[in-house]
Design an enzyme around this catalytic site. Structure first.
Site, PDB file in Angstrom:
ATOM      1  N   ARG A  37      30.657 -88.329  11.654  1.00 52.00           N
ATOM      2  CA  ARG A  37      31.982 -88.707  12.148  1.00 52.00           C
ATOM      3  C   ARG A  37      32.108 -90.221  12.331  1.00 52.00           C
ATOM      4  O   ARG A  37      33.195 -90.777  12.158  1.00 52.00           O
ATOM      5  CB  ARG A  37      32.272 -87.982  13.462  1.00 52.00           C
ATOM      6  N   LYS A 202      32.928 -64.869  14.203  1.00 52.95           N
ATOM      7  CA  LYS A 202      33.997 -63.955  14.606  1.00 52.95           C
ATOM      8  C   LYS A 202      35.135 -63.878  13.595  1.00 52.95           C
ATOM      9  O   LYS A 202      35.644 -64.897  13.131  1.00 52.95           O
ATOM     10  CB  LYS A 202      34.577 -64.392  15.958  1.00 52.95           C
ATOM     11  N   GLY A 360      33.399 -78.551  11.110  1.00 48.79           N
ATOM     12  CA  GLY A 360      32.705 -77.745  12.119  1.00 48.79           C
ATOM     13  C   GLY A 360      31.287 -77.377  11.711  1.00 48.79           C
ATOM     14  O   GLY A 360      30.515 -78.217  11.236  1.00 48.79           O
ATOM     15  N   GLY A 384      38.434 -77.092  13.922  1.00 48.38           N
ATOM     16  CA  GLY A 384      39.649 -76.423  14.381  1.00 48.38           C
ATOM     17  C   GLY A 384      40.897 -76.953  13.715  1.00 48.38           C
ATOM     18  O   GLY A 384      41.792 -76.194  13.337  1.00 48.38           O
TER      19      GLY A 384
END
Length: 403
Positions: A37, A202, A360, A384
């Site tokens: 980043r 998930k 992510g 996200g």
């Protein structure tokens, strides 16, 4: 409306420019373990330096809960930024206090400073519009213009993302502009065949992506912990593997819709099953419909896609013209269970077209496994944010920039 970019700010020589970067880097014992980043922020910062601007970098790190906490200081990020920019980059001892003000007032053209962690002030993430705006007004006093270049936070309505962009002449930096362009190609103009690879733990985290992309994709490839909900929806036992029982009906709906639309939905044919969740756990490969027939019985848990599945997934990816990947195929942090993710990542580097890694855990995985960002078409800096953009949502940090 088009996104406002750096060119819209005009001549920035001698101007104080606040730049919202995403320096939320992973730390271990005070040392940065992945500076991706920080490196991603360099193109915009170098353009501003070359333009003769006085550059004030602002960012968050972690979740310090609205008060100063040395554990979440931006000092390691500021030091790394200085080395990469080959100049002394000072860190202000506070965010909008006397220390920050003194550093800002002493800035010279082409110099860069970093203000301390934005989240040391509760106004940054407050749910109260007035509190956020009051903090943004304090920040705005330091600048003549604002550049939004922290893509990882543009889906959040936070003081340094939204209100600050309203208070000063504002534009997207090169990182944010590139993210919007590349992810926009995936959603709006994908070259065919178009394959989406989804993993992670998930199904519920990926509902919006599946719903938005099912009408557009040629192939949907499922891995990670979420695959066990798909297997269970087909009537298979999954032992102690991750399972979201409340999503079974939703997944059955996806399976039916994929059939109706002619979408090739790839699920594993074999699974790596382990005795327990541990790096050194005993494990074996079994057919995907026979998890409870492993040596571990009903106590076994799936930790990766099997070798046959990894080979099939890699072939599907390599023969695609556009690929979007979000989520590892297994517990890649444990070397014994990283092969599925390794094979998928390798195949993405061989795509004759656009390959996009959706930030992510996926971005962390490719670096952990030894891949370089430039081996892929695009590596997103926002997990996200990239998912929400792919889902077709409006992101406040982009809307305020005219998007």
């Amino acid at each position: 409306m088009p996104l406002r970019t750096l060119e819209t700010l005009g001549d920035l020589a001698g101007k104080r420019v606040l730049v919202r970067c995403d320096l939320n880097v992973p730390l271990k014992d005070g040392e940065i373990t992945d500076d991706g980043r920080v490196r991603a922020s360099l193109p915009t910062l170098r353009r501003l330096i070359e333009a003769g601007a006085k550059v004030i970098v602002i960012s968050h790190l972690g979740r310090p809960k609205g008060e100063p906490n040395p554990e979440y200081s931006l000092e390691p990020a500021a030091k790394r930024l200085g080395r990469l920019l080959d100049q002394d980059v000072q860190l202000a001892p506070d965010t909008v206090g006397e220390g920050a003000r003194a550093l800002v007032e002493g800035l010279e053209d082409g110099q860069v400073i970093v203000l301390e962690n934005l989240r040391f002030n509760a106004g940054e993430t407050s749910k109260d519009d007035g509190e956020r705006r009051a903090f943004a007004e304090e920040l705005a006093k330091f600048g003549d213009a604002f550049v939004s270049d922290g893509f990882g936070v543009v889906h959040r309505k936070q003081a340094s993302v939204y209100e600050l962009a309203e208070l000063l002449p504002s534009a997207a930096g090169t990182l944010v502009a590139n993210e919007v362009e590349q992810l926009g190609r995936v959603v709006n103009d994908p070259a065919k065949p178009f394959t989406v690879v989804l993993g992670g733990s998930k199904v519920s985290d990926k509902l919006g992506v599946i719903e938005n992309l099912l009408p557009r994709v040629d192939r949907l490839v499922i891995g990670g912990g979420m695959l066990f909900t798909f297997l269970a929806a087909q009537g298979h036992s999954v032992g102690k593997s991750l399972l979201e029982a409340d999503q079974l009906e939703t997944v059955r709906g996806y399976l039916a819709e994929a059939r109706e639309r002619g979408v090739e939905l790839l699920l594993p044919t074999d699974i790596v099953v382990a005795e327990k969740f541990a790096a050194d756990a005993a494990h074996e490969v079994v057919p995907a419909d026979a998890i409870e027939l492993s040596s571990f019985g009903a106590e076994g848990l799936g930790v990766d896609i099997g070798p046959d599945s990894a080979k099939a997934y890699a072939e599907a990816i390599r023969t695609s013209s556009t690929v979007f990947w979000n989520g590892p195929m297994g517990v890649f942090e444990f070397p014994a269970f990283a092969d599925g993710t390794q094979q998928v990542a390798q195949a993405l580097t061989e795509v004759d077209g656009l390959s996009v890694v959706g930030g992510g855990d996926s971005a962390a995985a490719i670096r952990t496994l030894g891949f370089a960002d430039d081996e892929f078409g695009h590596v997103s800096t926002g997990g996200g944010a990239s998912l929400e953009l792919i889902e077709g949502k409006r992101l406040p940090g982009l809307e305020v920039l005219g998007w």
